[in-house]
Motif scaffolding. Structure first.
Motif, PDB file in Angstrom:
ATOM      1  N   PHE A  58     -15.027  -7.567  -3.357  1.00  0.00           N
ATOM      2  CA  PHE A  58     -16.108  -6.588  -3.278  1.00  0.00           C
ATOM      3  C   PHE A  58     -15.574  -5.196  -2.944  1.00  0.00           C
ATOM      4  O   PHE A  58     -16.086  -4.189  -3.441  1.00  0.00           O
ATOM      5  CB  PHE A  58     -17.122  -7.029  -2.216  1.00  0.00           C
ATOM      6  N   ALA A  59     -14.526  -5.122  -2.126  1.00  0.00           N
ATOM      7  CA  ALA A  59     -13.964  -3.827  -1.745  1.00  0.00           C
ATOM      8  C   ALA A  59     -13.384  -3.085  -2.938  1.00  0.00           C
ATOM      9  O   ALA A  59     -13.369  -1.847  -2.973  1.00  0.00           O
ATOM     10  CB  ALA A  59     -12.881  -4.023  -0.681  1.00  0.00           C
ATOM     11  N   LEU A 113      -7.351   2.211  -0.352  1.00  0.00           N
ATOM     12  CA  LEU A 113      -8.495   2.044   0.543  1.00  0.00           C
ATOM     13  C   LEU A 113      -8.927   0.588   0.720  1.00  0.00           C
ATOM     14  O   LEU A 113      -9.282   0.179   1.833  1.00  0.00           O
ATOM     15  CB  LEU A 113      -9.669   2.892   0.039  1.00  0.00           C
ATOM     16  N   PRO A 114      -8.931  -0.243  -0.332  1.00  0.00           N
ATOM     17  CA  PRO A 114      -9.329  -1.646  -0.134  1.00  0.00           C
ATOM     18  C   PRO A 114      -8.506  -2.385   0.903  1.00  0.00           C
ATOM     19  O   PRO A 114      -9.013  -3.281   1.583  1.00  0.00           O
ATOM     20  CB  PRO A 114      -9.143  -2.258  -1.531  1.00  0.00           C
ATOM     21  N   THR A 115      -7.225  -2.024   1.039  1.00  0.00           N
ATOM     22  CA  THR A 115      -6.391  -2.664   2.056  1.00  0.00           C
ATOM     23  C   THR A 115      -6.948  -2.407   3.449  1.00  0.00           C
ATOM     24  O   THR A 115      -7.022  -3.319   4.286  1.00  0.00           O
ATOM     25  CB  THR A 115      -4.944  -2.143   1.960  1.00  0.00           C
ATOM     26  N   PHE A 116      -7.374  -1.169   3.712  1.00  0.00           N
ATOM     27  CA  PHE A 116      -7.952  -0.831   5.016  1.00  0.00           C
ATOM     28  C   PHE A 116      -9.323  -1.483   5.194  1.00  0.00           C
ATOM     29  O   PHE A 116      -9.660  -1.937   6.287  1.00  0.00           O
ATOM     30  CB  PHE A 116      -8.064   0.682   5.158  1.00  0.00           C
ATOM     31  N   LEU A 117     -10.116  -1.530   4.132  1.00  0.00           N
ATOM     32  CA  LEU A 117     -11.446  -2.126   4.233  1.00  0.00           C
ATOM     33  C   LEU A 117     -11.369  -3.614   4.551  1.00  0.00           C
ATOM     34  O   LEU A 117     -12.142  -4.134   5.358  1.00  0.00           O
ATOM     35  CB  LEU A 117     -12.224  -1.903   2.931  1.00  0.00           C
ATOM     36  N   THR A 118     -10.453  -4.316   3.903  1.00  0.00           N
ATOM     37  CA  THR A 118     -10.341  -5.756   4.129  1.00  0.00           C
ATOM     38  C   THR A 118      -9.766  -6.079   5.507  1.00  0.00           C
ATOM     39  O   THR A 118     -10.105  -7.107   6.098  1.00  0.00           O
ATOM     40  CB  THR A 118      -9.463  -6.402   3.044  1.00  0.00           C
ATOM     41  N   LYS A 119      -8.902  -5.197   6.030  1.00  0.00           N
ATOM     42  CA  LYS A 119      -8.262  -5.480   7.316  1.00  0.00           C
ATOM     43  C   LYS A 119      -9.118  -5.067   8.508  1.00  0.00           C
ATOM     44  O   LYS A 119      -9.139  -5.745   9.537  1.00  0.00           O
ATOM     45  CB  LYS A 119      -6.892  -4.787   7.386  1.00  0.00           C
ATOM     46  N   ALA A 150       0.828  -1.207   0.000  1.00  0.00           N
ATOM     47  CA  ALA A 150       0.000   0.000   0.000  1.00  0.00           C
ATOM     48  C   ALA A 150       0.860   1.255   0.000  1.00  0.00           C
ATOM     49  O   ALA A 150       0.572   2.231  -0.706  1.00  0.00           O
ATOM     50  CB  ALA A 150      -0.933  -0.014   1.210  1.00  0.00           C
ATOM     51  N   LEU A 151       1.948   1.236   0.796  1.00  0.00           N
ATOM     52  CA  LEU A 151       2.834   2.401   0.867  1.00  0.00           C
ATOM     53  C   LEU A 151       3.529   2.651  -0.470  1.00  0.00           C
ATOM     54  O   LEU A 151       3.555   3.790  -0.976  1.00  0.00           O
ATOM     55  CB  LEU A 151       3.864   2.207   1.978  1.00  0.00           C
ATOM     56  N   MET A 152       4.096   1.600  -1.057  1.00  0.00           N
ATOM     57  CA  MET A 152       4.788   1.756  -2.336  1.00  0.00           C
ATOM     58  C   MET A 152       3.822   2.149  -3.442  1.00  0.00           C
ATOM     59  O   MET A 152       4.120   3.006  -4.288  1.00  0.00           O
ATOM     60  CB  MET A 152       5.509   0.449  -2.690  1.00  0.00           C
ATOM     61  N   PHE A 153       2.645   1.525  -3.450  1.00  0.00           N
ATOM     62  CA  PHE A 153       1.643   1.808  -4.465  1.00  0.00           C
ATOM     63  C   PHE A 153       1.192   3.267  -4.388  1.00  0.00           C
ATOM     64  O   PHE A 153       1.115   3.970  -5.405  1.00  0.00           O
ATOM     65  CB  PHE A 153       0.460   0.857  -4.269  1.00  0.00           C
ATOM     66  N   GLY A 154       0.894   3.748  -3.177  1.00  0.00           N
ATOM     67  CA  GLY A 154       0.467   5.135  -3.013  1.00  0.00           C
ATOM     68  C   GLY A 154       1.538   6.129  -3.418  1.00  0.00           C
ATOM     69  O   GLY A 154       1.251   7.152  -4.061  1.00  0.00           O
ATOM     70  N   THR A 155       2.795   5.844  -3.050  1.00  0.00           N
ATOM     71  CA  THR A 155       3.895   6.745  -3.407  1.00  0.00           C
ATOM     72  C   THR A 155       4.071   6.829  -4.917  1.00  0.00           C
ATOM     73  O   THR A 155       4.277   7.917  -5.483  1.00  0.00           O
ATOM     74  CB  THR A 155       5.197   6.270  -2.752  1.00  0.00           C
ATOM     75  N   MET A 156       3.969   5.681  -5.590  1.00  0.00           N
ATOM     76  CA  MET A 156       4.124   5.670  -7.049  1.00  0.00           C
ATOM     77  C   MET A 156       2.979   6.411  -7.726  1.00  0.00           C
ATOM     78  O   MET A 156       3.173   7.057  -8.766  1.00  0.00           O
ATOM     79  CB  MET A 156       4.203   4.226  -7.543  1.00  0.00           C
ATOM     80  N   ILE A 157       1.778   6.347  -7.166  1.00  0.00           N
ATOM     81  CA  ILE A 157       0.643   7.067  -7.749  1.00  0.00           C
ATOM     82  C   ILE A 157       0.871   8.571  -7.683  1.00  0.00           C
ATOM     83  O   ILE A 157       0.617   9.299  -8.657  1.00  0.00           O
ATOM     84  CB  ILE A 157      -0.665   6.673  -7.035  1.00  0.00           C
ATOM     85  N   VAL A 158       1.367   9.065  -6.540  1.00  0.00           N
ATOM     86  CA  VAL A 158       1.660  10.493  -6.416  1.00  0.00           C
ATOM     87  C   VAL A 158       2.707  10.904  -7.449  1.00  0.00           C
ATOM     88  O   VAL A 158       2.577  11.942  -8.134  1.00  0.00           O
ATOM     89  CB  VAL A 158       2.135  10.824  -4.993  1.00  0.00           C
ATOM     90  N   PHE A 159       3.752  10.099  -7.601  1.00  0.00           N
ATOM     91  CA  PHE A 159       4.813  10.420  -8.566  1.00  0.00           C
ATOM     92  C   PHE A 159       4.270  10.450  -9.988  1.00  0.00           C
ATOM     93  O   PHE A 159       4.512  11.399 -10.745  1.00  0.00           O
ATOM     94  CB  PHE A 159       5.945   9.388  -8.449  1.00  0.00           C
ATOM     95  N   PHE A 160       3.535   9.410 -10.385  1.00  0.00           N
ATOM     96  CA  PHE A 160       3.033   9.333 -11.752  1.00  0.00           C
ATOM     97  C   PHE A 160       1.959  10.386 -12.026  1.00  0.00           C
ATOM     98  O   PHE A 160       1.771  10.794 -13.169  1.00  0.00           O
ATOM     99  CB  PHE A 160       2.490   7.936 -12.050  1.00  0.00           C
ATOM    100  N   THR A 161       1.249  10.823 -11.000  1.00  0.00           N
ATOM    101  CA  THR A 161       0.277  11.899 -11.204  1.00  0.00           C
ATOM    102  C   THR A 161       0.981  13.172 -11.633  1.00  0.00           C
ATOM    103  O   THR A 161       0.571  13.840 -12.602  1.00  0.00           O
ATOM    104  CB  THR A 161      -0.522  12.159  -9.921  1.00  0.00           C
ATOM    105  N   TYR A 162       2.056  13.537 -10.939  1.00  0.00           N
ATOM    106  CA  TYR A 162       2.827  14.719 -11.337  1.00  0.00           C
ATOM    107  C   TYR A 162       3.509  14.508 -12.685  1.00  0.00           C
ATOM    108  O   TYR A 162       3.562  15.417 -13.518  1.00  0.00           O
ATOM    109  CB  TYR A 162       3.879  15.050 -10.264  1.00  0.00           C
ATOM    110  N   PHE A 163       4.031  13.307 -12.891  1.00  0.00           N
ATOM    111  CA  PHE A 163       4.746  13.010 -14.134  1.00  0.00           C
ATOM    112  C   PHE A 163       3.811  13.119 -15.335  1.00  0.00           C
ATOM    113  O   PHE A 163       4.120  13.782 -16.332  1.00  0.00           O
ATOM    114  CB  PHE A 163       5.355  11.607 -14.054  1.00  0.00           C
ATOM    115  N   TYR A 164       2.647  12.475 -15.252  1.00  0.00           N
ATOM    116  CA  TYR A 164       1.731  12.483 -16.385  1.00  0.00           C
ATOM    117  C   TYR A 164       1.086  13.848 -16.568  1.00  0.00           C
ATOM    118  O   TYR A 164       0.798  14.268 -17.700  1.00  0.00           O
ATOM    119  CB  TYR A 164       0.648  11.414 -16.209  1.00  0.00           C
ATOM    120  N   THR A 165       0.863  14.593 -15.482  1.00  0.00           N
ATOM    121  CA  THR A 165       0.326  15.946 -15.599  1.00  0.00           C
ATOM    122  C   THR A 165       1.294  16.853 -16.344  1.00  0.00           C
ATOM    123  O   THR A 165       0.889  17.681 -17.167  1.00  0.00           O
ATOM    124  CB  THR A 165       0.036  16.528 -14.197  1.00  0.00           C
ATOM    125  N   ALA A 166       2.588  16.682 -16.060  1.00  0.00           N
ATOM    126  CA  ALA A 166       3.601  17.479 -16.761  1.00  0.00           C
ATOM    127  C   ALA A 166       3.623  17.181 -18.249  1.00  0.00           C
ATOM    128  O   ALA A 166       3.902  18.056 -19.073  1.00  0.00           O
ATOM    129  CB  ALA A 166       4.984  17.216 -16.150  1.00  0.00           C
TER     130      ALA A 166
END
Length: 443
Positions: A396-397, A382-388, A313-329
């Motif tokens: 379903f999550a 979010l699904p990680t938190f929902l399942t745990k 979850a940590l790595m996935f979230g960090t990569m999403i933030v990076f790629f959001t800025y990258f693709y926006t640029a």
């Protein structure tokens, strides 16, 4: 009703009707191929063992290919190798002068980049197909053998079939984009995700009927999920309007310009691409680790990349933030917008034309991208938190948070916008009373 009238209007436009039917036909072919098992694999044995792999490479791929991986289908790899190749090419375009030059050569450069992307897709698909064949051939992967006659010829045939099938799926996506409606690659991913919704819904209902869950808690969770869906829609369509004033020009006896227009800068300019990019990158470690099913050390490392792990979850979230800025640029260039405004005689009130305008737009873009990127990352994990913590089944999550919901909402709105454009171009009302989907104004 407005919706019924819009559907009737679609049927009145032959070109739009043909595009929609063509898209549905190709998507049906894709779903049909996902039920064809790889030759040499015992499909029943794979299906019986797939439930124990819901949180590893099995479940990770299966989410995006609509159960094709769980059935050991010829479309097990889906379109993800193409996405991975696209990521690599775009990264090279950001740091390599040769690819930057190709991007500036117009149509000819775009064709060369597409050809390189296709070749990269073949290489990545072959690599992932080899990992799939090794995983299927190893008894330790499923607890028992799912390939009656493993060996070199099975691995060779599996690699060839899976690679060729991936190329065929890529071709289907390109045909949908060119001759159908919507983005073909995104639609293929979305239809694969939606294919698992009925089964996930049934599993959630069974958990309730067996008494393992409380109905009141489940209703509260559903209400929260509805709110999450509404938030995702708002995040997808939300914009920050920047006013642009045009100077008056006198041509003969007529006065032109002088009005105020707006630049609609979306909070989520990158759309669903950061999610798809990050998910594709997260596939690679699991693919590599699948080559060593008998190694305890490698499998312990693989547990870090399990879908329900905190590190994932940590790595996935960090990569999403990076790629959001990258693709926006990549998608939004403030300098080009400022130059276009100056050529057209436009200016932002209180800001000097040229570099100051570009810096002003870039500053706004940076500020609105940060909350958008963080929101995308939180929804994706979010699904990680929902399942745990909420005892929600993982399947379903996914439909009320995480990658699946973001892709479904984003692709659905983009496809609806294209249908809306066809209707408005022929003077028909769209699906909304205002004639346009709210928040999806043309940019």
């Amino acid at each position: 009703m407005k919706l019924t009238e819009s559907i009737r209007n679609i049927n009145k436009i032959p070109e739009l009707r043909q595009r929609i039917l063509y898209t549905l036909l190709l998507l049906f072919i894709y779903r049909l191929g996902s039920h064809i098992t790889i030759p040499g694999v015992d499909a029943s044995a794979v299906a019986g063992a797939s439930s124990s792999h819901a949180n590893d490479l099995f479940g990770l791929f299966d989410l995006f290919v609509g159960g094709a991986f769980a059935r050991a289908s010829i479309f097990s790899l889906g379109i993800m190798p193409y996405i991975s190749a696209s990521i690599i090419i775009q990264l090279l375009g950001a740091v390599t002068p040769y690819f930057q030059k190709l991007q500036q050569e117009g149509e000819e450069g775009r064709q060369k980049i597409n050809q390189m992307t296709r070749l990269g897709t073949i290489f990545i698909a072959a690599l992932q197909a080899w990992g799939v064949s090794v995983s299927l051939s190893s008894p330790s992967s499923f607890g028992h053998s799912v390939v009656p006659d493993p060996g070199f010829f099975f691995s060779l045939s599996a690699v060839i079939i899976l690679t060729a099938s991936t190329v065929f799926v890529m071709w289907l996506g390109e045909r949908i984009t060119e001759q159908g409606i919507g983005n073909g690659i995104s639609l293929i991913i979305m239809i694969g995700i939606l294919a698992g919704f009925p089964a996930s819904l049934v599993n959630e209902y069974r958990s309730l009927s067996l008494g393992s869950k409380n109905w009141i808690i489940e209703i509260i969770i559903l209400a929260m999920m509805v709110a999450i869906v509404a938030f995702v829609v708002l995040l997808t369509v939300g914009t920050r309007r920047v006013p642009v004033q045009h100077a008056k020009r006198v041509v003969g006896r007529k006065v032109y310009g002088g009005g105020t227009q707006y630049i609609p800068m979306r909070i989520n300019t990158a759309g669903v691409m950061p999610i798809i990019f990050a998910q594709s990158i997260m596939f690679l470690p699991s693919t590599f680790l699948s080559f060593f099913p008998d190694s305890e050390a490698m499998q312990s490392v693989a547990s870090i990349f399990a879908y329900d792990s905190w590190w994932y979850a940590l790595m996935f979230g960090t990569m999403i933030v990076f790629f959001t800025y990258f693709y926006t640029a990549i998608a939004f260039n403030p300098k080009e917008v400022a130059d276009t405004m100056r050529r057209q005689g436009g200016f932002i009130p209180g800001v000097r034309p040229g570099k100051s305008t570009a810096d002003f737009i870039d500053n706004i873009l940076t500020r609105i991208t940060l909350p958008g990127a963080v929101s995308l990352a939180l929804i994706a994990v979010l699904p990680t938190f929902l399942t745990k913590f909420a005892n929600v089944t993982p399947g379903f999550a996914q439909f009320f948070g995480g990658t699946s919901l973001l892709i479904i909402v984003g692709v659905g709105l983009d496809t609806l916008q294209q249908v809306e454009s066809h209707l408005l171009m022929r003077h028909y009302d769209g699906f909304m009373k205002a004639g346009k989907t709210r928040g999806r104004q043309a940019r």
